[in-house]
Write a protein that holds these residues in place. Sequence first.
Motif, PDB file in Angstrom:
ATOM      1  N   LYS A   1     -14.915  -0.538  10.087  1.00  0.00           N
ATOM      2  CA  LYS A   1     -15.539   0.312  11.102  1.00  0.00           C
ATOM      3  C   LYS A   1     -14.899   1.683  11.207  1.00  0.00           C
ATOM      4  CE  LYS A   1     -17.373  -3.459  13.727  1.00  0.00           C
ATOM      5  NZ  LYS A   1     -17.053  -4.525  14.615  1.00  0.00           N
ATOM      6  N   LYS A   2     -13.856   1.899  10.426  1.00  0.00           N
ATOM      7  CA  LYS A   2     -13.212   3.215  10.487  1.00  0.00           C
ATOM      8  C   LYS A   2     -12.684   3.566   9.115  1.00  0.00           C
ATOM      9  CE  LYS A   2      -9.787   0.392  12.668  1.00  0.00           C
ATOM     10  NZ  LYS A   2      -9.428  -0.128  13.932  1.00  0.00           N
ATOM     11  N   ASP A   3     -12.523   4.854   8.891  1.00  0.00           N
ATOM     12  CA  ASP A   3     -11.949   5.336   7.642  1.00  0.00           C
ATOM     13  C   ASP A   3     -10.669   6.087   7.951  1.00  0.00           C
ATOM     14  OD1 ASP A   3     -13.831   4.517   5.628  1.00  0.00           O
ATOM     15  OD2 ASP A   3     -15.251   5.909   6.537  1.00  0.00           O
ATOM     16  N   VAL A   4      -9.740   6.018   7.027  1.00  0.00           N
ATOM     17  CA  VAL A   4      -8.500   6.787   7.175  1.00  0.00           C
ATOM     18  C   VAL A   4      -8.610   7.992   6.259  1.00  0.00           C
ATOM     19  CG1 VAL A   4      -5.995   6.727   7.032  1.00  0.00           C
ATOM     20  CG2 VAL A   4      -7.257   4.646   7.532  1.00  0.00           C
ATOM     21  N   LEU A   5      -8.526   9.158   6.832  1.00  0.00           N
ATOM     22  CA  LEU A   5      -8.683  10.377   6.039  1.00  0.00           C
ATOM     23  C   LEU A   5      -7.350  10.835   5.462  1.00  0.00           C
ATOM     24  CD1 LEU A   5     -11.168  12.268   8.344  1.00  0.00           C
ATOM     25  CD2 LEU A   5     -11.627  10.632   6.530  1.00  0.00           C
ATOM     26  N   ALA A   6      -7.434  11.843   4.622  1.00  0.00           N
ATOM     27  CA  ALA A   6      -6.238  12.300   3.901  1.00  0.00           C
ATOM     28  C   ALA A   6      -5.121  12.718   4.844  1.00  0.00           C
ATOM     29  CB  ALA A   6      -6.620  13.468   3.004  1.00  0.00           C
ATOM     30  N   ASP A   7      -5.491  13.306   5.979  1.00  0.00           N
ATOM     31  CA  ASP A   7      -4.445  13.773   6.891  1.00  0.00           C
ATOM     32  C   ASP A   7      -3.999  12.681   7.851  1.00  0.00           C
ATOM     33  OD1 ASP A   7      -6.625  13.486   8.476  1.00  0.00           O
ATOM     34  OD2 ASP A   7      -6.667  15.528   9.249  1.00  0.00           O
ATOM     35  N   GLY A   8      -4.472  11.492   7.616  1.00  0.00           N
ATOM     36  CA  GLY A   8      -4.045  10.369   8.453  1.00  0.00           C
ATOM     37  C   GLY A   8      -4.960  10.109   9.630  1.00  0.00           C
ATOM     38  N   THR A   9      -5.936  10.955   9.823  1.00  0.00           N
ATOM     39  CA  THR A   9      -6.845  10.746  10.949  1.00  0.00           C
ATOM     40  C   THR A   9      -7.645   9.471  10.731  1.00  0.00           C
ATOM     41  OG1 THR A   9      -7.200  13.105  10.771  1.00  0.00           O
ATOM     42  CG2 THR A   9      -8.578  11.942  12.366  1.00  0.00           C
TER      43      THR A   9
ATOM     44  N   ARG B   1      -6.295   8.157  -0.585  1.00  0.00           N
ATOM     45  CA  ARG B   1      -6.129   9.505  -1.101  1.00  0.00           C
ATOM     46  C   ARG B   1      -7.466  10.208  -0.919  1.00  0.00           C
ATOM     47  NH1 ARG B   1      -4.402  10.675  -6.986  1.00  0.00           N
ATOM     48  NH2 ARG B   1      -5.612   8.807  -7.218  1.00  0.00           N
ATOM     49  N   SER B   2      -7.844  10.350   0.317  1.00  0.00           N
ATOM     50  CA  SER B   2      -9.154  10.931   0.566  1.00  0.00           C
ATOM     51  C   SER B   2      -9.217  12.338  -0.001  1.00  0.00           C
ATOM     52  CB  SER B   2      -9.407  10.997   2.065  1.00  0.00           C
ATOM     53  OG  SER B   2      -9.511   9.707   2.560  1.00  0.00           O
ATOM     54  N   GLN B   3     -10.217  12.583  -0.732  1.00  0.00           N
ATOM     55  CA  GLN B   3     -10.415  13.908  -1.283  1.00  0.00           C
ATOM     56  C   GLN B   3     -11.444  14.600  -0.403  1.00  0.00           C
ATOM     57  OE1 GLN B   3      -8.981  15.017  -4.247  1.00  0.00           O
ATOM     58  NE2 GLN B   3      -7.769  13.154  -4.234  1.00  0.00           N
ATOM     59  N   GLN B   4     -10.988  15.553   0.340  1.00  0.00           N
ATOM     60  CA  GLN B   4     -11.954  16.238   1.181  1.00  0.00           C
ATOM     61  C   GLN B   4     -12.224  17.614   0.598  1.00  0.00           C
ATOM     62  OE1 GLN B   4      -9.725  15.303   4.726  1.00  0.00           O
ATOM     63  NE2 GLN B   4     -11.623  14.538   5.588  1.00  0.00           N
ATOM     64  N   TYR B   5     -13.267  18.201   1.104  1.00  0.00           N
ATOM     65  CA  TYR B   5     -13.756  19.389   0.408  1.00  0.00           C
ATOM     66  C   TYR B   5     -12.918  20.604   0.698  1.00  0.00           C
ATOM     67  CZ  TYR B   5     -16.791  15.731  -0.186  1.00  0.00           C
ATOM     68  OH  TYR B   5     -17.234  14.489  -0.492  1.00  0.00           O
ATOM     69  N   ASN B   6     -12.132  20.538   1.785  1.00  0.00           N
ATOM     70  CA  ASN B   6     -11.181  21.610   2.005  1.00  0.00           C
ATOM     71  C   ASN B   6      -9.844  21.261   1.354  1.00  0.00           C
ATOM     72  OD1 ASN B   6     -10.581  19.534   3.575  1.00  0.00           O
ATOM     73  ND2 ASN B   6     -10.577  20.638   5.533  1.00  0.00           N
ATOM     74  N   GLY B   7      -9.828  20.185   0.639  1.00  0.00           N
ATOM     75  CA  GLY B   7      -8.586  19.726   0.007  1.00  0.00           C
ATOM     76  C   GLY B   7      -8.349  20.398  -1.336  1.00  0.00           C
ATOM     77  N   ARG B   8      -7.472  19.819  -2.121  1.00  0.00           N
ATOM     78  CA  ARG B   8      -7.101  20.452  -3.404  1.00  0.00           C
ATOM     79  C   ARG B   8      -8.184  20.221  -4.442  1.00  0.00           C
ATOM     80  NH1 ARG B   8      -2.247  16.895  -3.981  1.00  0.00           N
ATOM     81  NH2 ARG B   8      -3.696  15.611  -2.845  1.00  0.00           N
TER      82      ARG B   8
ATOM     83  N   THR C   1       0.130   7.426   8.931  1.00  0.00           N
ATOM     84  CA  THR C   1      -1.021   6.579   8.637  1.00  0.00           C
ATOM     85  C   THR C   1      -0.551   5.213   8.198  1.00  0.00           C
ATOM     86  OG1 THR C   1      -0.985   7.530   6.465  1.00  0.00           O
ATOM     87  CG2 THR C   1      -2.700   8.297   7.947  1.00  0.00           C
ATOM     88  N   ALA C   2       0.632   5.193   7.636  1.00  0.00           N
ATOM     89  CA  ALA C   2       1.141   3.922   7.140  1.00  0.00           C
ATOM     90  C   ALA C   2       1.148   2.874   8.233  1.00  0.00           C
ATOM     91  CB  ALA C   2       2.537   4.109   6.609  1.00  0.00           C
ATOM     92  N   THR C   3       1.341   3.308   9.439  1.00  0.00           N
ATOM     93  CA  THR C   3       1.404   2.373  10.550  1.00  0.00           C
ATOM     94  C   THR C   3       0.133   1.541  10.646  1.00  0.00           C
ATOM     95  OG1 THR C   3       2.346   4.297  11.599  1.00  0.00           O
ATOM     96  CG2 THR C   3       2.132   2.326  12.934  1.00  0.00           C
TER      97      THR C   3
ATOM     98  N   LYS D   1       0.840  -1.184   0.000  1.00  0.00           N
ATOM     99  CA  LYS D   1       0.000   0.000   0.000  1.00  0.00           C
ATOM    100  C   LYS D   1       0.881   1.241   0.000  1.00  0.00           C
ATOM    101  CE  LYS D   1      -3.869   0.355   1.956  1.00  0.00           C
ATOM    102  NZ  LYS D   1      -4.993   0.497   2.858  1.00  0.00           N
ATOM    103  N   LYS D   2       0.528   2.179  -0.813  1.00  0.00           N
ATOM    104  CA  LYS D   2       1.259   3.437  -0.818  1.00  0.00           C
ATOM    105  C   LYS D   2       0.496   4.427   0.042  1.00  0.00           C
ATOM    106  CE  LYS D   2       1.400   3.604  -5.330  1.00  0.00           C
ATOM    107  NZ  LYS D   2       1.690   4.194  -6.645  1.00  0.00           N
ATOM    108  N   THR D   3       1.241   5.233   0.730  1.00  0.00           N
ATOM    109  CA  THR D   3       0.564   6.173   1.611  1.00  0.00           C
ATOM    110  C   THR D   3       1.146   7.555   1.471  1.00  0.00           C
ATOM    111  OG1 THR D   3       2.095   5.973   3.405  1.00  0.00           O
ATOM    112  CG2 THR D   3       0.329   4.362   3.342  1.00  0.00           C
ATOM    113  N   ARG D   4       0.436   8.480   2.062  1.00  0.00           N
ATOM    114  CA  ARG D   4       0.997   9.829   2.158  1.00  0.00           C
ATOM    115  C   ARG D   4       2.167   9.802   3.114  1.00  0.00           C
ATOM    116  NH1 ARG D   4      -1.598  13.968   0.584  1.00  0.00           N
ATOM    117  NH2 ARG D   4      -3.487  13.557  -0.564  1.00  0.00           N
TER     118      ARG D   4
END
Length: 581
Positions: free
Chosen positions: A467-475, A290-297, A277-279, A270-273
Motif C-alpha cells: 500500500k505504500k512505496d519507499v522513494l529514493a529520498d526515503g519518503t 533505488r527509486s529512480q526519479q526524474y529529478n534524480g541522476r 528508510t532502513a527503519t 536489504k541494502k538501503t541508502r
Amino acid sequence: MSSLSDEEEAADPLSDNQSNASSSGDDEPFPPPPLSQNYFAPPFYGRPPTPLPPSPSLTSLLRPSRPTTPDPSDDEIEPVQRASPKIPTYEYYGFVVYLFSSLTFLIYLLWAYLPSPFLHALGIYYYPNRWWALAIPSFITMLIVYIYVALALYNTEVLTLPLTSIETIVDEAAKIATIDGGGRIRLKGAGERKQITEEMASELDWKGIWNKGTDAVMDVPLAGVCEVLYGDQVDEDEEQRHDEPHSDTPDKYYVGSITHSGGQDGIRRKKTRESNTATYLPIHITSHYRSQQYNGRAPHKAPGLKFQADFITPSHEAKLLHIFQHELQWPESKKDSTRLSLHYGHTFDYKTFGVDPDIPYKPFPEWLRPLIPAEEGRDPDQVCLQYYPPGAGIPPHVDTHSAFDQLYALSLGSAVVMQFRHTKAGEGGANGETERETVDVDLPPRSMMQMSGDSRLHWEHSIKKRKKDVLADGTIRMRADRWSITYRWLRHGGECGCGDERLCDTAQRRKGVEREYRWKQQKQENGVEPREEEGKTGAANQEAQVSGNGESNDEYKRSDILTETTELDSLKNGNIPLSPP
Ligand SMILES: O=C(O)CCC(=O)C(=O)O
Ligand SMILES: [Fe+2]
C-alpha cells in the motif's frame, strides 16, 4: 544433667547448641526445656544464647518484675531477666514519618475541603490559597507524565543507535542470535547449522522467531528488531517477498548483520541508502530500494526504457478516471486488493500463443483512441486496461516474447513504483550465485512508458503488492487507486530471435522446453501441484510462467486466474458498456 555426648549429639540431629548450652552445668536446678522448644529455634553459631523474652501477657503487665506464666509454681523459679531486644532506630523513624505523613494528609484534606467558616471556627484565618491544593497535585502528576515521555524520547533519540551508525555493524565475533535452517534460534557455532535459502527464508515466520527472545548473552540482530518493531510492511509484502531480487552494487551497505546470501544466519539483508528508510525495511527482503526519479541522476538503468511525462493533461485524466470508475463494468474481485483488467482488441490465447479465435475482436472505445501512442504507425493489436487498488501489484514477468513486439503503458490515478530486474544466471556472486540487478522506476500519473530493447526482452517488470512505496529520498508514499493502459503490438511471425533462454518462450521452445515441461519443472522446484485451470487461462499467470524464473507465486496465480477468467467471460458476454466520454 550432663551434656550430650558426641554420639548422642550425632544421633540427635535436631539438638543444637542452644539446648546444650542451656543444659550445661551439673548443678542446673531445673530440667532442660523440652526438646520441642529447641526443634525450631535458630542456631546460634557458637555465640552464647540470649534468653528469649517471655511472651507478654496482661497479668505480667500488672506484675512487671514477674515472669509471664500464670502458674503459681513459677514463683519458685528465679525471675528471668526481662529482655530488652534492640529495636532498630529506623523503626522509630518510620513510625514518626508515618504519623507525620498521616497528619500532613489530614491537614491537606482539611485545607482543601473544609469550608472556610469551619476553618474560621477553628480559629484558622491564615492559610495558603486553596487553588494550590489542586495545582500542586496536578503539577506533580504532569511532571511524572513528562518524565515518562522524556525517558521514552531519550531512549529512542539518544540511547538507540541510528541504523547508519558504525556501532550497529557486527562481525563474526559478535554474540548475535543466529537461526538454523528450521528457523530455530541457535548459539553461534552450536551444532550443525543448515544454511537458509531464499525460499526457506520466505517460509519462515520472522516475526515469531525474533519475538521469542534470546539467551541473555546474545543480541537479536538489529534487523530482527526492525522486523518486530516495524514489521507491518512485511505483512503486506508477504505474498511477494520471495520475488524480491537483490543487488550487490557497491555504493550501498548493509544494515543489521552484515551477511550475504548464506551469511551468518543465511538471510540476505536489504541494502538501503544512507537514510532512515532502513527503519521501515523488513530484514528478509533481499532487494534494496533505488527509486529512480526524474529529478534524480541517471534516468533509468534498464536499457531501452523510454518515458514521456504528462502524456495527457490532468483534465483529460479526470475524465478518463470518471469513465473508469462509473461507466466501465469491471470483473468481480474476490479481495479488495486484487488487480482487475479489461481487454480490448484481440485477445491472446496462451495455449496456442496466438490470437484467440474464440474471442471476437473487441473494438477500441472512443475514449481510448486519443490515448494510443503514435510511434508505431498503426493501432495496437491488444490494449489492456488494468485497475490497481492500493495493495495490488503484478508479479515479475516479461510480456510474452513470441506474441508481442512493442509495449507501452500509460499510468493514470496514483503514482506507483515499478520494479525492473535483470538476472544474470550463474555469473555473479562469489559462490556462483545468480546475480540480479534491480531498478525502481517511479511512474507518475499521466506518464507514458515504452519498454523497448533490453528492458522489454531481458528485464522483468513488476509492481509490489503493498500500500505504500519507499522513494529514493526515503519518503514513504501511500498508494491510491491506479489505472494503467497497456498497449501491445503482435510480433510478426510469432517467433522471437532474442535467444534469452530464461525469459524468451521462443528460445525455450527451440531448446525443447515445452510449456508442459516447464510446469513439471516448476512443480518439482516448488513442490506445488499446478492447478488444473492454470494451464488454461490467465494472462499474468502465463506471463509469469513464460518468464521461466522457476519461482512459485501461487497467490498471484490464483487471483490472476480468477480475474482473467471472469474478465474473459464478461467480454464474451459483451456486457461491458463502451460508451464514449
Ligand atoms: O500496470 C502497468 O503499468 C503495467 C502492466 C503490465 O506490466 C502488463 O500488463 O503486462
Ligand atoms: Fe507487463
